[in-house]
Design a protein around this motif. Structure first.
Motif, PDB file in Angstrom:
ATOM      1  N   ARG A 186      -7.665  10.548  -1.183  1.00 23.90           N
ATOM      2  CA  ARG A 186      -7.882   9.370   0.116  1.00 23.90           C
ATOM      3  C   ARG A 186      -8.833   9.257   0.551  1.00 23.90           C
ATOM      4  O   ARG A 186      -9.562   9.874   0.691  1.00 23.90           O
ATOM      5  CB  ARG A 186      -6.895   9.485   1.151  1.00 23.90           C
ATOM      6  CG  ARG A 186      -4.956   9.153   0.342  1.00 23.90           C
ATOM      7  CD  ARG A 186      -4.102   9.138   2.425  1.00 23.90           C
ATOM      8  NE  ARG A 186      -4.187  10.186   2.307  1.00 23.90           N
ATOM      9  CZ  ARG A 186      -2.638  10.865   2.030  1.00 23.90           C
ATOM     10  NH1 ARG A 186      -1.831  10.244   1.117  1.00 23.90           N
ATOM     11  NH2 ARG A 186      -2.103  11.818   2.463  1.00 23.90           N
ATOM     12  N   THR A 236       2.987   2.749   2.949  1.00 22.06           N
ATOM     13  CA  THR A 236       3.125   2.749   4.366  1.00 22.06           C
ATOM     14  C   THR A 236       2.396   1.335   4.617  1.00 22.06           C
ATOM     15  O   THR A 236       2.483   1.004   5.855  1.00 22.06           O
ATOM     16  CB  THR A 236       1.483   3.106   3.831  1.00 22.06           C
ATOM     17  OG1 THR A 236       0.324   2.788   2.897  1.00 22.06           O
ATOM     18  CG2 THR A 236       1.367   4.247   3.187  1.00 22.06           C
ATOM     19  N   SER A 268       1.226  -1.506   0.241  1.00 18.11           N
ATOM     20  CA  SER A 268      -0.323  -0.351   0.250  1.00 18.11           C
ATOM     21  C   SER A 268       1.002   1.269  -0.286  1.00 18.11           C
ATOM     22  O   SER A 268       2.413   1.340   0.686  1.00 18.11           O
ATOM     23  CB  SER A 268      -1.034   0.097   0.861  1.00 18.11           C
ATOM     24  OG  SER A 268      -1.775  -1.315   1.140  1.00 18.11           O
ATOM     25  N   TRP A 269       0.262   2.583  -0.810  1.00 14.33           N
ATOM     26  CA  TRP A 269       1.068   3.517  -0.646  1.00 14.33           C
ATOM     27  C   TRP A 269       0.246   4.191  -0.734  1.00 14.33           C
ATOM     28  O   TRP A 269      -1.187   4.613  -1.086  1.00 14.33           O
ATOM     29  CB  TRP A 269       1.738   3.985  -2.315  1.00 14.33           C
ATOM     30  CG  TRP A 269       2.699   2.464  -2.143  1.00 14.33           C
ATOM     31  CD1 TRP A 269       2.063   1.043  -2.757  1.00 14.33           C
ATOM     32  CD2 TRP A 269       4.034   2.859  -2.804  1.00 14.33           C
ATOM     33  NE1 TRP A 269       2.542   0.418  -3.712  1.00 14.33           N
ATOM     34  CE2 TRP A 269       3.942   1.374  -2.981  1.00 14.33           C
ATOM     35  CE3 TRP A 269       4.672   3.562  -2.501  1.00 14.33           C
ATOM     36  CZ2 TRP A 269       6.014   0.712  -3.260  1.00 14.33           C
ATOM     37  CZ3 TRP A 269       6.347   2.447  -3.185  1.00 14.33           C
ATOM     38  CH2 TRP A 269       6.638   1.507  -3.136  1.00 14.33           C
ATOM     39  N   GLU A 270       0.474   5.995  -0.283  1.00 16.95           N
ATOM     40  CA  GLU A 270      -0.326   6.849  -0.147  1.00 16.95           C
ATOM     41  C   GLU A 270       0.638   8.134  -0.940  1.00 16.95           C
ATOM     42  O   GLU A 270       1.688   7.591  -1.911  1.00 16.95           O
ATOM     43  CB  GLU A 270      -0.403   7.548   1.076  1.00 16.95           C
ATOM     44  CG  GLU A 270       1.367   8.053   1.694  1.00 16.95           C
ATOM     45  CD  GLU A 270       1.483   8.453   2.985  1.00 16.95           C
ATOM     46  OE1 GLU A 270       0.265   8.503   3.852  1.00 16.95           O
ATOM     47  OE2 GLU A 270       2.272   9.331   3.610  1.00 16.95           O
ATOM     48  N   GLU A 293      -3.926   7.595  -3.135  1.00 19.97           N
ATOM     49  CA  GLU A 293      -3.538   6.068  -2.271  1.00 19.97           C
ATOM     50  C   GLU A 293      -3.759   5.236  -3.388  1.00 19.97           C
ATOM     51  O   GLU A 293      -4.543   4.989  -3.872  1.00 19.97           O
ATOM     52  CB  GLU A 293      -4.696   5.809  -0.879  1.00 19.97           C
ATOM     53  CG  GLU A 293      -5.657   5.205  -1.262  1.00 19.97           C
ATOM     54  CD  GLU A 293      -7.088   5.135  -0.648  1.00 19.97           C
ATOM     55  OE1 GLU A 293      -6.968   4.042   0.360  1.00 19.97           O
ATOM     56  OE2 GLU A 293      -7.406   5.631   0.215  1.00 19.97           O
ATOM     57  N   CYS A 294      -2.804   4.279  -3.077  1.00 19.93           N
ATOM     58  CA  CYS A 294      -2.597   3.507  -4.198  1.00 19.93           C
ATOM     59  C   CYS A 294      -2.055   1.594  -3.603  1.00 19.93           C
ATOM     60  O   CYS A 294      -1.926   1.602  -2.554  1.00 19.93           O
ATOM     61  CB  CYS A 294      -1.965   3.295  -5.422  1.00 19.93           C
ATOM     62  SG  CYS A 294      -0.111   3.213  -5.158  1.00 19.93           S
ATOM     63  N   HIS A 295      -2.677   0.579  -4.117  1.00 21.32           N
ATOM     64  CA  HIS A 295      -2.395  -0.574  -3.593  1.00 21.32           C
ATOM     65  C   HIS A 295      -2.564  -1.343  -4.193  1.00 21.32           C
ATOM     66  O   HIS A 295      -3.019  -1.431  -5.125  1.00 21.32           O
ATOM     67  CB  HIS A 295      -3.582  -1.055  -2.845  1.00 21.32           C
ATOM     68  CG  HIS A 295      -4.188  -0.196  -1.599  1.00 21.32           C
ATOM     69  ND1 HIS A 295      -4.083   0.727  -0.369  1.00 21.32           N
ATOM     70  CD2 HIS A 295      -5.398   0.972  -1.848  1.00 21.32           C
ATOM     71  CE1 HIS A 295      -4.442   1.198  -0.159  1.00 21.32           C
ATOM     72  NE2 HIS A 295      -5.263   1.686  -0.386  1.00 21.32           N
ATOM     73  N   ASP A 305      -4.347  14.349  -3.026  1.00 19.56           N
ATOM     74  CA  ASP A 305      -3.579  13.415  -2.078  1.00 19.56           C
ATOM     75  C   ASP A 305      -4.299  12.179  -2.809  1.00 19.56           C
ATOM     76  O   ASP A 305      -5.474  12.210  -3.120  1.00 19.56           O
ATOM     77  CB  ASP A 305      -3.728  13.576  -0.228  1.00 19.56           C
ATOM     78  CG  ASP A 305      -5.227  13.531   0.049  1.00 19.56           C
ATOM     79  OD1 ASP A 305      -6.288  13.266  -0.592  1.00 19.56           O
ATOM     80  OD2 ASP A 305      -4.651  13.991   1.268  1.00 19.56           O
TER      81      ASP A 305
END
Length: 182
Positions: A85, A180, A45-47, A65-67, A63
């Motif tokens: 997000r 993250t 997971s990333w922000e 998020e990606c997973h 902002d």
């Protein structure tokens, strides 16, 4: 909640759980592990901070998020990109399926954002330290997406477009991502 609604909720939960269990995988099969490494480092997971470069020269910031995860018995990598997000209402909510093709020595990339009716098909390959994906988007424009400045815990993603081979690439989006979770 009525009995009927509780039954429907149980069926939906069971169906989603069964679907996700069949879709997800712990990792790539042994015979594909080396080939899958090009994108395998993204699993987790990333922000991100997003910069949208508009045609008139103005910039929008969000902002997001990606997973990323292993799917289809580890023979593909799928992701979900969300901006902004959660829990904010999304302005982008899409997914990419990345499938390695030994016949071309590259990756088939299929992007879909049903929220915005935005779609793209590309071929991805390593170019030096970067990953470059080139193809066409749903508007018929050439699209180039690049993962650059790659580390174990960060990357810079650059989205570019152009109408014809003779045109210069124009940056449309940039994502600055930080890991993250693995």
């Amino acid at each position: 909640m009525s009995l009927r609604n509780r039954q429907l909720e149980k069926i939906m939960t069971t169906t989603i759980s069964a679907f996700l269990s069949a879709l997800g995988s712990e990792g790539p099969p042994a015979d594909r592990a080396e080939d899958m490494a090009l994108y395998g480092w993204l699993i987790g997971s990333w922000e991100m901070d997003t910069v949208h470069h508009l045609d008139d020269g103005t910039i929008q910031n969000w902002d997001g998020e990606c997973h990323f995860g292993w799917v289809l018995e580890g023979r593909a990598i799928q992701d979900i990109w969300i901006r902004p997000r959660r829990p904010a209402p999304p302005t982008m909510y899409g997914t990419t399926l990345r499938i390695f093709d030994p016949g071309i020595g590259g990756w088939h990339i299929i992007w879909s954002d049903p929220l915005n009716q935005d779609y793209s098909r590309q071929i991805g390959r390593a170019e030096g330290k970067d990953i470059v994906q080139i193809g066409e988007d749903s508007r018929g424009l050439q699209a180039r997406w690049r993962f650059t400045e790659i580390t174990a815990d960060s990357f810079h993603w650059i989205g570019e477009e152009r109408a014809a081979d003779s045109d210069p690439w124009r940056v449309t989006y940039e994502h600055f991502a930080r890991r993250t979770a693995c």
